[in-house]
Motif scaffolding. Structure first.
Motif, PDB file in Angstrom:
ATOM      1  N   GLN A  33      45.547  40.362  33.599  1.00  0.00           N
ATOM      2  CA  GLN A  33      44.536  41.296  33.464  1.00  0.00           C
ATOM      3  C   GLN A  33      43.887  41.637  35.017  1.00  0.00           C
ATOM      4  O   GLN A  33      43.535  40.688  35.827  1.00  0.00           O
ATOM      5  CB  GLN A  33      43.196  40.665  32.593  1.00  0.00           C
ATOM      6  CG  GLN A  33      42.114  41.658  32.605  1.00  0.00           C
ATOM      7  CD  GLN A  33      40.923  41.136  31.629  1.00  0.00           C
ATOM      8  OE1 GLN A  33      41.198  40.561  30.559  1.00  0.00           O
ATOM      9  NE2 GLN A  33      39.782  41.289  31.953  1.00  0.00           N
ATOM     10  N   ARG A  77      34.137  36.270  35.813  1.00  0.00           N
ATOM     11  CA  ARG A  77      34.304  36.521  34.497  1.00  0.00           C
ATOM     12  C   ARG A  77      35.536  36.133  33.890  1.00  0.00           C
ATOM     13  O   ARG A  77      35.566  35.323  32.914  1.00  0.00           O
ATOM     14  CB  ARG A  77      33.832  37.831  34.070  1.00  0.00           C
ATOM     15  CG  ARG A  77      32.413  38.396  33.862  1.00  0.00           C
ATOM     16  CD  ARG A  77      32.071  39.608  33.239  1.00  0.00           C
ATOM     17  NE  ARG A  77      32.659  40.752  33.616  1.00  0.00           N
ATOM     18  CZ  ARG A  77      31.844  41.500  34.799  1.00  0.00           C
ATOM     19  NH1 ARG A  77      30.444  41.205  35.099  1.00  0.00           N
ATOM     20  NH2 ARG A  77      32.583  42.497  35.086  1.00  0.00           N
ATOM     21  N   ARG A  78      36.622  36.747  34.608  1.00  0.00           N
ATOM     22  CA  ARG A  78      38.134  36.454  34.228  1.00  0.00           C
ATOM     23  C   ARG A  78      38.516  35.102  34.243  1.00  0.00           C
ATOM     24  O   ARG A  78      39.185  34.510  33.355  1.00  0.00           O
ATOM     25  CB  ARG A  78      39.244  37.260  35.063  1.00  0.00           C
ATOM     26  CG  ARG A  78      40.455  37.242  34.507  1.00  0.00           C
ATOM     27  CD  ARG A  78      40.489  37.543  33.207  1.00  0.00           C
ATOM     28  NE  ARG A  78      41.982  37.408  32.642  1.00  0.00           N
ATOM     29  CZ  ARG A  78      42.318  37.413  31.263  1.00  0.00           C
ATOM     30  NH1 ARG A  78      41.491  37.269  30.531  1.00  0.00           N
ATOM     31  NH2 ARG A  78      43.787  37.271  30.868  1.00  0.00           N
ATOM     32  N   SER A  81      36.171  32.381  34.457  1.00  0.00           N
ATOM     33  CA  SER A  81      35.522  31.719  33.314  1.00  0.00           C
ATOM     34  C   SER A  81      36.321  31.904  31.979  1.00  0.00           C
ATOM     35  O   SER A  81      36.306  30.663  31.303  1.00  0.00           O
ATOM     36  CB  SER A  81      33.991  32.174  33.364  1.00  0.00           C
ATOM     37  OG  SER A  81      33.460  32.201  34.606  1.00  0.00           O
ATOM     38  N   LYS A  82      37.046  33.059  31.698  1.00  0.00           N
ATOM     39  CA  LYS A  82      37.653  33.201  30.341  1.00  0.00           C
ATOM     40  C   LYS A  82      38.937  32.379  30.193  1.00  0.00           C
ATOM     41  O   LYS A  82      39.359  31.667  29.165  1.00  0.00           O
ATOM     42  CB  LYS A  82      37.841  34.596  30.405  1.00  0.00           C
ATOM     43  CG  LYS A  82      38.415  34.864  28.743  1.00  0.00           C
ATOM     44  CD  LYS A  82      38.463  36.523  28.512  1.00  0.00           C
ATOM     45  CE  LYS A  82      38.983  36.769  27.028  1.00  0.00           C
ATOM     46  NZ  LYS A  82      38.794  38.254  26.787  1.00  0.00           N
ATOM     47  N   VAL A  83      39.609  32.067  31.496  1.00  0.00           N
ATOM     48  CA  VAL A  83      40.860  31.498  31.172  1.00  0.00           C
ATOM     49  C   VAL A  83      40.811  30.121  31.609  1.00  0.00           C
ATOM     50  O   VAL A  83      41.877  29.505  31.527  1.00  0.00           O
ATOM     51  CB  VAL A  83      41.944  32.317  32.181  1.00  0.00           C
ATOM     52  CG1 VAL A  83      42.164  33.676  31.868  1.00  0.00           C
ATOM     53  CG2 VAL A  83      41.560  32.145  33.736  1.00  0.00           C
ATOM     54  N   LYS A 102      38.616  28.059  29.772  1.00  0.00           N
ATOM     55  CA  LYS A 102      37.441  27.569  28.924  1.00  0.00           C
ATOM     56  C   LYS A 102      37.524  26.143  28.467  1.00  0.00           C
ATOM     57  O   LYS A 102      36.587  25.538  28.135  1.00  0.00           O
ATOM     58  CB  LYS A 102      37.587  28.511  27.650  1.00  0.00           C
ATOM     59  CG  LYS A 102      36.839  29.937  27.598  1.00  0.00           C
ATOM     60  CD  LYS A 102      37.189  30.502  26.557  1.00  0.00           C
ATOM     61  CE  LYS A 102      36.429  31.753  26.358  1.00  0.00           C
ATOM     62  NZ  LYS A 102      36.433  32.690  25.000  1.00  0.00           N
TER      63      LYS A 102
END
Length: 441
Positions: A288, A319-320, A322-324, A326
């Motif tokens: 991404q 944000r990215r 943080s998402k990957v 978790k």
């Protein structure tokens, strides 16, 4: 007679070929790079030059060395990729020191350049005048110019002199004690207390920018190519700075030229700066992309410890990530970082690994930032994403800090205006601390 002449010609050809090969083999200059962690909070990096001992009676300078009966002393200087000229602790020529370096006078063209087109740019600095810093000089006998401390950001003045630096030669894998390279840059002279806020034993600033008064412009027959490899670990030993096209060898496989690991991208110009810039289209994390605006600039800095991102880009990256991540327990953020992780499991500190962060460059190349360069262990229990919010209106959208290119080989080619970059050398079982500094005679 004819056969003797033929043999003589062959012998001469062999000798000339040997001399030529030796000249090519030792065309690089080599300098150890030291990581300093004793200046405030931020790590800084220094390299050293050898200077004429005659102008340094002070014990601040290290033990002298000798080449061809000339006496030199070693002086450590902060590496600055943006500085327009070098400056350091030294004495300008004066009545009590005839061996000291001749000053640049206010009527000479370098004086004008160092005050205008090749000057430090800051609205905080007062306009320089011909009034000397010292009472012992007559008006216009010197050319005081402004400098900005890379440690404190404060203005001060230096006296430019026609200086002399000496560097040892290398074949890219060893250091040679004979035939040192002597160069004669114009460099600023200033008292030693100017460097009180600097790391211990550092007494100068080494300008490695593209300025016509920075050190690379004075290297003569050495190609104007800077190979910089910053160490990540103080205890592991120094990194390495090489001037010249190479080859460059790092252990343990000393027969492998690490230039083979390089990808290349264009170096871009930026108004009013002699620093180094590249074009970044996007930051890619696990397929991404966080887009970087077309006209945004990306600067490489040896003075910023962590990469700074303009707020819009920073928010997207955080944000990215943080998402990957978790599955990694979060931790309370530790300044200056905004995203941190808990690295303790059942009372034991464990390493964490996050996906690679790729800089997608304008010419289709990819600079990969792996975990060693994207994560900073700040305490035994906490590690953080090593990027910093640089505000919504920062001049540069991205400033790549040193943590992101420790144990990366960066090659700045000022001739072709290209940057060679290796990404992390750790992936190839080597590091910037693996250069062999043992001296060959």
């Amino acid at each position: 007679m004819q056969s003797k002449m033929l043999v003589l010609i062959q012998v001469i050809a062999i000798v000339l070929a040997f001399i030529s090969q030796q000249h090519v083999a030792l065309a690089s200059l080599v300098v150890p790079v030291t990581k300093h962690t004793d200046a405030a909070v931020n790590p800084l990096y220094s390299a050293h030059a050898y200077l004429d001992k005659a102008q340094y009676p002070s014990p601040l300078i290290s033990t002298p060395a000798y080449w061809n009966q000339w006496q030199y002393v070693q002086q450590s200087m902060l590496i600055d990729l943006d500085a327009p000229f070098s400056w350091h602790y030294s004495f300008p020529r004066q009545e009590g020191c005839q061996e000291c370096r001749q000053t640049v006078t206010c009527t000479e063209s370098p004086c004008t350049d160092l005050r205008t087109t090749s000057s430090y740019q800051s609205p905080l600095c007062p306009p320089p005048t011909n009034t000397s810093m010292y009472d012992i000089y007559m008006d216009c006998e010197t050319c005081p110019v402004n400098v900005i401390s890379p440690v404190t950001g404060e203005c001060s003045q230096v006296i430019p002199t026609y200086d002399q630096f000496m560097f040892t030669r290398s074949n890219g894998g060893a250091v040679y004690s004979y035939d040192p390279h002597i160069t004669y840059p114009i460099a600023g002279s200033t008292p030693p207390w100017t460097f009180d806020p600097f790391p211990s034993d550092v007494l100068g600033v080494m300008a490695l920018s593209s300025s016509p008064y920075a050190l690379p412009a004075y290297l003569g027959e050495v190609d104007h190519v800077i190979a910089l490899c910053l160490p990540s670990n103080v205890s592991a030993g120094p990194g390495v700075l090489l001037f010249g096209y190479g080859p460059y060898y790092l252990g343990p496989q000393r027969d492998v030229d690490v230039r083979s690991l390089l990808s290349y991208t264009a170096l871009l110009k930026h108004p009013n700066s002699f620093g180094y810039f590249i074009g970044v289209n996007a930051i890619v994390i696990k397929k991404q992309s966080i887009k970087v605006p077309v006209n945004a600039t990306t600067k490489i800095s040896t003075l910023e410890p962590y990469t700074k991102l303009r707020t819009d880009i920073y928010n997207g990256v955080v944000r990215r990530v943080s998402k990957v991540t978790k599955r990694i327990p979060p931790a309370k953020s530790v300044a200056p970082f905004g995203l941190c992780f808990n690295t303790t499991v059942n009372g034991t500190t464990v390493g964490i690994k996050i996906p690679n962060i790729d800089l997608a460059l304008q010419d289709g190349k990819k600079w990969t930032i792996s975990t060693a360069n994207s994560i900073k262990q700040v305490t035994e229990d906490v590690a953080c994403l090593a990027v910093v919010d640089n505000g919504p209106t920062s001049e540069h959208a991205i400033v790549i800090g040193t943590h992101q290119f420790e144990d990366n080989l960066l090659v700045f080619d000022l001739i072709t205006s290209t940057l060679g970059f290796s990404s992390s050398l750790l992936r190839n079982q080597t590091s910037c601390s693996n250069f062999d500094f043992a001296v060959s005679h």
